[in-house]
Write a protein that holds these residues in place. Structure first.
Motif, PDB file in Angstrom:
ATOM      1  N   LEU A 222       0.933  -1.038  -0.069  1.00  0.00           N
ATOM      2  CA  LEU A 222       0.068   0.041  -0.046  1.00  0.00           C
ATOM      3  C   LEU A 222       0.914   1.342  -0.234  1.00  0.00           C
ATOM      4  N   PRO A 223       0.455   2.355  -0.550  1.00  0.00           N
ATOM      5  CA  PRO A 223       1.038   3.659  -0.240  1.00  0.00           C
ATOM      6  C   PRO A 223       1.058   3.984   1.075  1.00  0.00           C
ATOM      7  N   GLU A 224       2.232   4.797   1.457  1.00  0.00           N
ATOM      8  CA  GLU A 224       2.506   4.945   2.852  1.00  0.00           C
ATOM      9  C   GLU A 224       1.374   5.724   3.686  1.00  0.00           C
ATOM     10  N   ASP A 225       0.642   6.590   3.112  1.00  0.00           N
ATOM     11  CA  ASP A 225      -0.390   7.517   3.698  1.00  0.00           C
ATOM     12  C   ASP A 225      -1.710   6.324   3.805  1.00  0.00           C
ATOM     13  N   ALA A 226      -1.811   5.581   3.038  1.00  0.00           N
ATOM     14  CA  ALA A 226      -3.004   4.598   3.001  1.00  0.00           C
ATOM     15  C   ALA A 226      -2.692   3.252   4.006  1.00  0.00           C
ATOM     16  N   ARG A 227      -1.440   3.224   4.316  1.00  0.00           N
ATOM     17  CA  ARG A 227      -0.955   2.205   5.054  1.00  0.00           C
ATOM     18  C   ARG A 227      -1.214   2.724   6.647  1.00  0.00           C
ATOM     19  N   ALA A 228      -0.817   3.797   6.701  1.00  0.00           N
ATOM     20  CA  ALA A 228      -0.939   4.690   8.201  1.00  0.00           C
ATOM     21  C   ALA A 228      -2.579   4.806   8.488  1.00  0.00           C
ATOM     22  N   GLU A 229      -3.206   5.005   7.403  1.00  0.00           N
ATOM     23  CA  GLU A 229      -4.663   5.206   7.940  1.00  0.00           C
ATOM     24  C   GLU A 229      -5.454   3.900   8.214  1.00  0.00           C
ATOM     25  N   VAL A 230      -4.914   2.857   7.359  1.00  0.00           N
ATOM     26  CA  VAL A 230      -5.633   1.454   7.656  1.00  0.00           C
ATOM     27  C   VAL A 230      -5.125   1.038   9.174  1.00  0.00           C
ATOM     28  N   PHE A 231      -3.962   1.096   9.273  1.00  0.00           N
ATOM     29  CA  PHE A 231      -3.220   0.758  10.824  1.00  0.00           C
ATOM     30  C   PHE A 231      -3.944   1.733  11.853  1.00  0.00           C
ATOM     31  N   ARG A 232      -4.215   2.886  11.743  1.00  0.00           N
ATOM     32  CA  ARG A 232      -4.969   3.894  12.688  1.00  0.00           C
ATOM     33  C   ARG A 232      -6.560   3.227  12.897  1.00  0.00           C
TER      34      ARG A 232
END
Length: 256
Positions: A222-232
């Motif tokens: 995943l793109p870094e921003d999408a990965r951060a959001e799904v983890f949140r």
């Protein structure tokens, strides 16, 4: 698949920290199979896709002379930091390995599905002595609570339909014999195919669970921003303690 296979080096330290190791019962299974079918102990072994050496340590710790192969430099550096000096390391993909051996055992820990199917079993057989043993083991780490698993699926859905790696030969999950046992059973180079299960239940904290997810290839793609959001979003639905089903499926076969 090749891109996913080579994604782990970016999180090599996390892989070492958050991926579970392997229990002594696994070595006992492989050694017992070798004693019964190969006529003796396992003295030499080649490991395919050794990663940071989770399985390497298990076999080397029982006196096996292990040659650990791994294509990613960062993963191999972690392996060298955490395994005894007796382990021989080779930076190479399975398909690039020079002729070597023969070994008593060739094994793969959660890595065989990243190898090319073309000539896979011929190559494994060539690395084994006659009567030698092939072993493959691993399995998904899944949330034990069905309600929690569904909650995580819902918040993950806008980013990923699934974080699983599909069966390389399309074997449905409800079939009793799973891959690679299906391919081994069809191969003319192997017999005495067995599929065994080592049950394993883990309980960890939510941050540790996210750490584990950070080493899963579907999230790494995943793109870094999408990965951060799904983890949140996943963190928001996790309880204080997370129960995991982390059973180890073991496939064993003997070279004809």
């Amino acid at each position: 698949m090749p891109e996913r296979a080579l994604s782990f080096g970016t999180v090599a330290e996390s892989y070492e920290r958050y991926r579970p190791g392997y229990p002594v019962e696994l070595f006992d299974l492989v050694a017992g199979y070798a004693a019964e079918h190969a006529g003796g102990p396992v003295r030499t072994a080649l490991e395919i896709g050794a990663g940071t050496g989770k399985a390497t340590r298990l076999f080397a710790g029982h006196g096996v002379a292990v040659t650990a192969t791994e294509p990613d430099a960062a993963m191999l550096a972690e392996l060298r930091r955490h395994t005894p000096g007796s382990v021989r390391t080779v930076r190479a993909a399975f398909e690039e390995l020079p002729p070597d051996g023969p070994y008593d055992l060739v094994y793969a820990a959660a890595a065989l599905h990243w190898t090319s199917p073309a000539g896979r079993w011929q190559r494994v057989a060539e690395l084994l002595r006659p009567g030698g043993v092939f072993a493959c083991f691993g399995g998904p780490v899944q949330l034990a609570d069905p309600e929690l698993a569904e909650a995580v699926r819902v918040v993950r859905a806008p980013f990923l339909a699934s974080d699983d790696v599909p069966s390389p030969d399309g074997t449905p999950p409800e079939q009793e014999l799973q891959w690679p046992g299906t391919e081994l059973q069809r191969s003319e180079r192997f017999d005495q195919v067995q599929q065994l299960l080592l049950p394993r239940r883990l309980t960890i904290g939510p941050e540790e669970y996210l750490g584990h997810l950070s080493t899963v290839s579907a999230y790494l793609m995943l793109p870094e921003d999408a990965r951060a959001e799904v983890f949140r979003r996943i963190l928001a639905v996790l309880p204080e303690r997370v129960g995991l089903d982390a059973d180890i499926t073991v496939h064993l076969a003997q070279r004809r």
